[in-house]
Design a protein around this motif. Structure first.
Motif, PDB file in Angstrom:
ATOM      1  N   ALA A 324       0.850  -1.189   0.000  1.00 58.03           N
ATOM      2  CA  ALA A 324       0.000   0.000   0.000  1.00 58.03           C
ATOM      3  C   ALA A 324       0.886   1.239   0.000  1.00 58.03           C
ATOM      4  CB  ALA A 324      -0.921  -0.004   1.216  1.00 58.03           C
ATOM      5  N   THR A 325       0.743   2.065  -1.016  1.00 60.88           N
ATOM      6  CA  THR A 325       1.561   3.261  -1.163  1.00 60.88           C
ATOM      7  C   THR A 325       0.689   4.507  -1.027  1.00 60.88           C
ATOM      8  OG1 THR A 325       1.273   3.107  -3.561  1.00 60.88           O
ATOM      9  CG2 THR A 325       3.274   2.149  -2.627  1.00 60.88           C
ATOM     10  N   SER A 330      -1.911   3.387  -7.437  1.00 57.41           N
ATOM     11  CA  SER A 330      -1.438   2.033  -7.735  1.00 57.41           C
ATOM     12  C   SER A 330      -0.895   1.378  -6.476  1.00 57.41           C
ATOM     13  CB  SER A 330      -0.329   2.058  -8.796  1.00 57.41           C
ATOM     14  OG  SER A 330      -0.773   2.638  -9.997  1.00 57.41           O
ATOM     15  N   LEU A 331      -0.894   0.060  -6.470  1.00 60.63           N
ATOM     16  CA  LEU A 331      -0.215  -0.703  -5.438  1.00 60.63           C
ATOM     17  C   LEU A 331       1.201  -1.023  -5.895  1.00 60.63           C
ATOM     18  CD1 LEU A 331      -2.949  -3.328  -4.423  1.00 60.63           C
ATOM     19  CD2 LEU A 331      -2.126  -1.432  -3.021  1.00 60.63           C
ATOM     20  N   LEU A 351       0.409  -2.093  -9.847  1.00 59.42           N
ATOM     21  CA  LEU A 351      -0.965  -2.465 -10.161  1.00 59.42           C
ATOM     22  C   LEU A 351      -1.861  -1.241 -10.053  1.00 59.42           C
ATOM     23  CD1 LEU A 351      -3.068  -4.623 -10.832  1.00 59.42           C
ATOM     24  CD2 LEU A 351      -3.283  -5.071  -8.379  1.00 59.42           C
ATOM     25  N   TYR A 352      -2.367  -0.792 -11.193  1.00 62.58           N
ATOM     26  CA  TYR A 352      -3.225   0.396 -11.256  1.00 62.58           C
ATOM     27  C   TYR A 352      -4.606   0.071 -10.692  1.00 62.58           C
ATOM     28  CZ  TYR A 352      -5.870   4.268 -13.318  1.00 62.58           C
ATOM     29  OH  TYR A 352      -6.679   5.352 -13.513  1.00 62.58           O
ATOM     30  N   LEU A 353      -5.138   0.959  -9.843  1.00 64.47           N
ATOM     31  CA  LEU A 353      -6.394   0.742  -9.136  1.00 64.47           C
ATOM     32  C   LEU A 353      -7.560   1.553  -9.707  1.00 64.47           C
ATOM     33  CD1 LEU A 353      -5.085   0.679  -5.451  1.00 64.47           C
ATOM     34  CD2 LEU A 353      -5.686  -1.277  -6.904  1.00 64.47           C
ATOM     35  N   LEU A 354      -7.465   1.918 -10.967  1.00 67.45           N
ATOM     36  CA  LEU A 354      -8.546   2.646 -11.652  1.00 67.45           C
ATOM     37  C   LEU A 354      -8.905   3.945 -10.932  1.00 67.45           C
ATOM     38  CD1 LEU A 354     -10.912  -0.336 -12.604  1.00 67.45           C
ATOM     39  CD2 LEU A 354      -9.113   0.731 -13.983  1.00 67.45           C
ATOM     40  N   LEU A 362      -4.338  -2.666   3.808  1.00 66.67           N
ATOM     41  CA  LEU A 362      -4.714  -3.780   2.949  1.00 66.67           C
ATOM     42  C   LEU A 362      -5.455  -4.824   3.780  1.00 66.67           C
ATOM     43  CD1 LEU A 362      -1.469  -4.160   0.796  1.00 66.67           C
ATOM     44  CD2 LEU A 362      -3.678  -3.251   0.048  1.00 66.67           C
ATOM     45  N   PRO A 363      -6.240  -5.704   3.136  1.00 66.39           N
ATOM     46  CA  PRO A 363      -7.048  -6.660   3.904  1.00 66.39           C
ATOM     47  C   PRO A 363      -6.204  -7.672   4.677  1.00 66.39           C
ATOM     48  CG  PRO A 363      -7.757  -6.554   1.608  1.00 66.39           C
ATOM     49  CD  PRO A 363      -6.478  -5.819   1.696  1.00 66.39           C
TER      50      PRO A 363
END
Length: 461
Positions: A324-325, A330-331, A351-354, A362-363
């Motif tokens: 988590a940034t 993105s991640l 990883l782009y998070l739209l 994070l979970p």
């Protein structure tokens, strides 16, 4: 992928961010209702279908609606690991939500108030509300005061679940066993490592992640102000032992995230370093397979840097570790977390998070859900290096989740004809005549397990 792994296939976290791992690679989602600063938890069924999720305060069903009685749980938007969902063994409808409150109000601890610095649990019954679920029991206190750390792994019997937390102002771990009969009345208490306490009347050391390894044999944690430790965990007895202080560098501070590689042999953590003219936020790696505690400490290597902040780490069902940034859409991603050093390939914008922001949290999952299945290796019993281009080499017919391997070929007199660590190259037969030969393969799976296979092969020319 095992059915237990599919329970971690949905993630909802941070500011309306989400991921779906059911296709193998994660697909970003924007339909979530959860917006939080830190901890959360999600659960899917054994087919990977979303059941519900929570930030430790509100519980949302699979339609992203708050469940009946599903508000005002005793987690917190600012608790590092605010929630952890655990299915009740033997039940298809009952789930526990374990919560930890923020430490911010611990000095004013009052059990009857929301902010009680306690470990508590609530119960979800998915047979209610036409299968969408209802919270049927809420905020039952297990003990107080606790830190913001909570982790879980399967018992050695593969059925029950250990839920582990850490007491505040103490060196005690509390491990509760969840069985078909419920939560154990008395926890297994282990005293190991340093006392978790504040500095200068602060409580930052209550913050920071705690994780159990995918194979259930190790436990690691970070304390925001004081560093990190790694321990052995006995998943039969629920005991924590053999503390190793792995972060004692005075330049490092503000520890936050921690995670194990899929094979449980490498450990990753996030920290801040006070270096001039360098990005201050780090992801570091340690080799837990090193022979001694000192060797583990000395194995520390920086595998990633970021200028804006890195917080939680979480292993995914795809075998990658996600970071988590802050101030990002993105991640960060550790692409190959079983590989040592920079070859693990960390990318900040992985990883782009739209357009959603990861924002730190994070979970949280039962760690066993992220243990890769055993490796699969199938070798042929015949090959034909006769120049026709068909089946010219002795190579695997089927290879899944095999990270490293060595192949040895011998003749009937025990003479070694070939030895290679490249299974895909295999053996071309060399100048050996047609006949029967013997092969041996030693290999390691992506889950860290070692295996050996041997057999005979027929070389036809």
């Amino acid at each position: 992928m095992s059915s237990d792994q599919k329970r971690a296939n949905y993630w909802y976290f941070s500011q309306y961010a989400g991921l779906d791992f059911n296709a193998g690679s994660p697909v970003a989602l924007t339909d979530g209702a959860l917006a939080t600063r830190d901890g959360c938890s999600t659960i899917a069924d054994q087919e990977g279908k979303l059941l519900f999720y929570t930030d430790g305060v509100t519980v949302w069903n699979r339609l992203h609606q708050p469940m009946p009685n599903g508000t005002d749980l005793w987690g917190s938007y600012s608790s590092t690991q605010s929630a952890l969902i655990v299915p009740k063994p033997g039940s298809s409808s009952l789930y526990y939500i374990f919560t930890t409150d923020s430490q911010a109000d611990y000095p004013n601890y009052r059990p009857e108030l929301h902010n009680c610095a306690c470990l508590a649990y609530s119960i979800v019954d998915l047979s209610k509300a036409d299968g969408l679920g209802e919270v049927v029991e809420k905020n039952t206190i297990l003990y107080a005061p606790t830190t913001e750390k909570i982790a879980a792994t399967l018992h050695a019997n593969g059925r029950d679940v250990w839920v582990v937390s850490h007491q505040w102002n103490s060196d005690a771990f509390f491990a509760y066993l969840v069985t078909q009969d419920g939560i154990s009345e008395q926890p297994v208490i282990s005293r190991a490592g340093v006392v978790h306490q504040g500095r200068q009347e602060a409580n930052g050391n209550a913050r920071g992640q705690m994780k159990l390894s995918p194979n259930g044999s190790r436990l690691a944690l970070v304390m925001e102000e004081s560093g990190s430790e790694v321990f052995d965990f006995d998943n039969s007895a629920g005991t924590v032992s053999r503390a190793i202080s792995i972060l004692d560098n005075a330049l490092l501070f503000a520890y936050s995230g921690v995670e194990f590689s899929p094979n449980s042999q490498l450990l990753y953590f996030t920290a801040v370093i006070s270096e001039v003219d360098q990005p201050p936020y780090l992801i570091m790696q340690l080799d837990l397979a090193a022979r001694t505690a000192e060797a583990i400490k000395q194995s520390r290597v920086i595998v990633g840097r970021y200028v804006r902040g890195i917080d939680d780490l979480q292993l995914g069902p795809d075998g990658k570790i996600y970071a988590a940034t802050y101030l990002s859409d993105s991640l960060g991603v550790v692409e190959h977390p079983n590989r040592p050093g920079p070859s693990c390939n960390y990318r900040n914008d992985g990883l782009y998070l739209l357009g959603r922001s990861p924002n730190g949290g994070l979970p949280n999952f039962i760690s066993s859900y992220l243990l890769p299945p055993d490796p699969v290796l199938e070798m042929p019993n015949v090959f034909t290096p006769n120049g026709d281009g068909y089946n010219p080499r002795f190579v695997p017919i089927r290879r899944q989740r095999v990270e490293s391997a060595s192949l040895t070929i011998c003749n009937r007199w025990g003479q070694t004809l070939c030895r290679t660590d490249d299974l895909e190259k295999g053996w071309d037969g060399g100048e050996s005549p047609a006949g029967v030969y013997y092969w041996l393969v030693r290999y390691r799976g992506s889950n860290g397990r070692l295996a050996t296979q041997k057999g005979t092969l027929t070389l036809l020319r």
